[in-house]
Design a protein around this motif. Structure first.
Motif, short mmCIF file in Angstrom:
data_model
loop_
_atom_site.label_atom_id
_atom_site.label_comp_id
_atom_site.label_asym_id
_atom_site.label_seq_id
_atom_site.Cartn_x
_atom_site.Cartn_y
_atom_site.Cartn_z
N GLN A 34 0.79 -1.24 0.00
CA GLN A 34 0.00 0.00 0.00
C GLN A 34 0.82 1.29 0.00
OE1 GLN A 34 0.10 -2.13 2.66
NE2 GLN A 34 -0.13 -1.10 4.62
N ALA A 39 -2.08 3.13 -4.42
CA ALA A 39 -2.45 2.17 -3.38
C ALA A 39 -3.89 1.70 -3.54
CB ALA A 39 -2.27 2.79 -2.00
N ARG A 40 -4.73 2.55 -4.12
CA ARG A 40 -6.14 2.22 -4.29
C ARG A 40 -6.35 1.11 -5.33
NH1 ARG A 40 -10.89 4.96 -3.51
NH2 ARG A 40 -10.04 6.91 -2.81
N TYR A 73 3.91 7.18 7.74
CA TYR A 73 3.64 7.39 9.17
C TYR A 73 4.48 6.41 9.98
CZ TYR A 73 -0.49 9.82 7.35
OH TYR A 73 -1.32 10.67 6.68
N ASP A 74 4.49 6.61 11.30
CA ASP A 74 5.27 5.71 12.16
C ASP A 74 4.89 4.24 11.95
OD1 ASP A 74 6.97 7.51 13.33
OD2 ASP A 74 5.65 7.93 15.03
N HIS A 75 3.57 4.01 11.77
CA HIS A 75 3.15 2.61 11.66
C HIS A 75 3.53 1.98 10.32
CE1 HIS A 75 -0.66 4.68 10.22
NE2 HIS A 75 -0.39 3.89 9.22
N ASP A 76 4.08 2.78 9.40
CA ASP A 76 4.50 2.25 8.09
C ASP A 76 5.97 1.83 8.06
OD1 ASP A 76 2.02 2.87 6.84
OD2 ASP A 76 2.65 4.96 6.68
N THR A 78 7.98 -0.27 9.62
CA THR A 78 8.38 -1.68 9.53
C THR A 78 8.15 -2.22 8.12
OG1 THR A 78 7.77 -1.97 11.83
CG2 THR A 78 8.03 -3.99 10.53
N LEU A 79 6.98 -1.91 7.55
CA LEU A 79 6.67 -2.37 6.20
C LEU A 79 7.62 -1.75 5.18
CD1 LEU A 79 4.88 -3.90 4.18
CD2 LEU A 79 3.35 -1.91 4.15
N HIS A 193 -12.88 13.83 0.58
CA HIS A 193 -13.19 12.41 0.68
C HIS A 193 -12.37 11.68 1.75
CE1 HIS A 193 -14.77 13.36 -3.30
NE2 HIS A 193 -15.40 12.22 -3.29
N ASN A 194 -11.61 12.42 2.53
CA ASN A 194 -10.69 11.80 3.50
C ASN A 194 -9.77 10.80 2.79
OD1 ASN A 194 -9.66 11.48 6.17
ND2 ASN A 194 -10.65 9.48 6.27
N ALA A 195 -9.53 11.01 1.51
CA ALA A 195 -8.73 10.08 0.72
C ALA A 195 -7.48 10.82 0.24
CB ALA A 195 -9.52 9.56 -0.48
N ARG A 199 -1.18 9.49 -0.04
CA ARG A 199 -1.13 8.10 0.42
C ARG A 199 -1.61 7.18 -0.70
NH1 ARG A 199 1.31 6.13 4.92
NH2 ARG A 199 -0.36 4.62 5.24
N ALA A 201 -4.33 7.46 -2.55
CA ALA A 201 -5.78 7.19 -2.56
C ALA A 201 -6.58 8.30 -3.22
CB ALA A 201 -6.26 6.97 -1.13
N ILE B 12 -5.13 0.75 3.24
CA ILE B 12 -3.94 1.50 2.82
C ILE B 12 -3.26 2.18 4.00
CG2 ILE B 12 -4.78 1.85 0.46
CD1 ILE B 12 -5.29 4.83 1.32
N GLU B 29 1.84 -2.26 13.56
CA GLU B 29 3.15 -1.76 13.13
C GLU B 29 3.93 -2.80 12.32
OE1 GLU B 29 5.34 0.60 15.76
OE2 GLU B 29 3.67 2.00 15.92
N LYS B 30 3.41 -4.02 12.27
CA LYS B 30 4.12 -5.04 11.47
C LYS B 30 3.95 -4.81 9.99
CE LYS B 30 3.67 -8.95 14.63
NZ LYS B 30 2.30 -8.77 15.10
N PRO B 66 -11.11 5.81 3.23
CA PRO B 66 -10.93 6.22 1.83
C PRO B 66 -11.06 5.09 0.82
CG PRO B 66 -8.82 6.23 2.99
CD PRO B 66 -9.88 5.99 4.02
N VAL B 67 -10.93 3.86 1.28
CA VAL B 67 -11.05 2.75 0.35
C VAL B 67 -12.26 1.86 0.65
CG1 VAL B 67 -8.70 2.61 -0.54
CG2 VAL B 67 -9.19 1.64 1.68
#
Lengths: 416, 83
Positions: A34, A39-40, A73-76, A78-79, A193-195, A199, A201, B12, B29-30, B66-67
């Motif tokens: 993503q 990503a969409r 973002y922080d949560h991204d 690792t990926l 659209h909060n999209a 990101r 989208a 996403i 977070e993974k 959004p999706v």
């Protein structure tokens, strides 16, 4: 010395990637998972696809670029690191990145980086900053060619080199969709659209028609074009000479959301145009023919030269969606292929097909190829025309496969 | 019971759901995608049974996704979001 011009094509699907390879692309770019600007899209590749993509393209000497260019973002994190590690292990040529986190990590593991247009590089000092990380920088699409030329001259003058020790290369978007906002800075889709476009989208609400009404009086402004925020598509096929002279070495073709035949046509035209200029055979006649060919596949009308030619504004699309001169009409699936005879068997599920018409066959391994039907058989008997329900055979120029689909290519009927 | 469905594969990772309904959503977070807390995986879809009073904030999460991968169903099995 002859310059090397790289044509970089979008590969939003397996079929589009194959089409790019067949049409002469020197490089392809694609997204996985993503963290990319499409990503969409449902048909992004996955981490598991990386070794196969690297091997297939590597065997054809085609470079592979992985888009990892959303904001992160922080949560991204690792990926993002997992993707970079997998890309390096698989032998992907480089990632295309905009977030400092991705740039920094890829650099730390020795993975080649291209600076994305999302980073919005518009001056030589920014080029120098990113040269510590990247050998190739995609300049902002909103620059003029004079500005691109100046940046290129300054790269040479100041000997701005990337990690490889070579001078930094300039990559430029040559063809495809333009944003109403500066790339990487649009908030419109997020606001409505909060999209988030940043990101991957984007809801593309700029592409719709709008009315302007004075709320106090109810008076509506008369606009000659209600598509006030939808630019036409960029087309540089007529200024390929100027773009190369400006110092651009990588022509990037937009369109990871586009079909395999779009990728095939656009790649072929730009490959031919770049080669023609380098060989001294880039002529007005050829440009006219390329433009006509480009008009046959998806476009919102062309803004020839885009922002690169200066300050001429107001090239708005004037209508919603596709304005291509041709359309592909689905006929049916491939049933089988007789290798020795080079004959494909197709089931006509809908529509009609006559001898003399152009067909398109497209699929994951086949990519996209077009040909004119010279001979047609219905249930084994020669025929001039096939209709819904017929099982037909056609001698094809190249191999077709069971997963492929057959289309007839006809002039688009304009609805007023 | 009302029901929340989460088609996680297509997430996403924007994080919007965690703002609307933090008791139900968290970022993983993974892989950077959202998790439906306490959800049970049925096939490829996470599901969670909820009471009617729990719906409102999850409807906001669904409307803002959004999706459109968060679906909320009422007690009668009728989809109430996204519309």
């Amino acid at each position: 010395m002859k310059k090397r011009i790289e044509i970089m094509s979008p590969a939003g699907s397996q079929a589009a990637m194959q089409a790019a390879l067949d049409a002469g692309a020197n490089a392809i770019y694609f997204g996985i998972e993503q963290l990319n600007m499409r990503a969409r899209a449902a048909n992004n590749f996955t981490l598991e696809d990386l070794p196969r993509i690297a091997e297939l393209c590597g065997s054809k000497n085609v470079r592979t670029y992985l888009t990892l260019n959303t904001i992160l973002y922080d949560h991204d994190i690792t990926l993002m690191k997992k993707i970079c590690d997998a890309a390096k292990e698989a032998g992907i040529t480089a990632i295309i990145a905009s977030d400092i986190a991705a740039i920094s990590y890829a650099h730390s593991i020795g993975l080649e980086i291209h600076i994305s247009t999302q980073t919005n590089v518009t001056n030589i000092e920014a080029v120098k900053f990113f040269a510590a990380y990247a050998d190739v920088i995609v300049l902002a699409r909103e620059l003029t060619l004079q500005q691109v030329t100046k940046i290129h001259e300054d790269i040479i003058r100041d000997d701005v080199k990337g990690p490889s020790g070579e001078l930094v290369q300039i990559e430029l978007f040559a063809h495809g969709a333009l944003c109403v906002a500066i790339s990487g800075k649009c908030f419109m889709s997020l606001a409505t659209h909060n999209a988030s476009a940043n990101r991957g989208a984007c809801a593309q609400n700029c592409r719709r028609s709008y009315r302007v009404i004075d709320e106090d009086t109810g008076v509506e402004l008369v606009l000659d074009n209600k598509y006030v925020m939808s630019p036409k598509d960029l087309c540089t096929i007529g200024i390929v000479d100027k773009v190369i002279d400006a110092g651009v070495t990588v022509f990037k073709l937009e369109g990871r959301g586009r079909s395999p035949d779009y990728v095939s046509t656009v790649t072929k035209c730009y490959r031919e145009a770049a080669d023609a200029y380098l060989e001294g055979t880039y002529t007005e006649e050829k440009i006219t023919a390329w433009v006509a060919e480009l008009e046959t596949v998806y476009n919102r009308g062309f803004w020839h030269g885009g922002y690169y030619l200066g300050k001429k504004m107001g090239e708005w699309s004037g209508s919603y969606g596709n304005q291509s001169t041709k359309e592909n009409i689905f006929l049916g699936p491939v049933k089988s292929f007789f290798v020795q005879a080079n004959v494909g068997e197709f089931q006509m599920e809908t529509g009609e097909l006559s001898v003399g018409e152009e067909i398109l066959v497209t699929g994951p391994t086949t990519g996209a190829f077009k040909m004119v039907v010279e001979e047609l058989r219905v249930d084994g008997e020669p025929a001039k025309k096939a209709v819904k329900g017929d099982l037909i055979t056609i001698k094809t120029n190249s191999r077709v496969r069971k997963s492929d689909k057959l289309f007839v290519v006809r002039d688009r009927v304009k609805v007023q | 019971m009302s029901k929340i469905l989460h088609f996680r594969n297509n997430c996403i990772g924007c994080g919007s759901c965690t703002l609307h309904a933090p008791g139900y959503w968290e970022m993983d977070e993974k892989d950077g995608k959202a998790n439906l807390k306490r959800g049970k995986l049925c096939g490829k879809v996470d599901q969670l049974d909820v009471y009617e009073g729990e719906i409102e904030q999850n409807v906001r999460a669904a409307e803002d996704c959004p999706v459109s991968i968060i679906h909320v169903y009422d007690d009668n099995g009728k989809k109430i979001s996204p519309k």
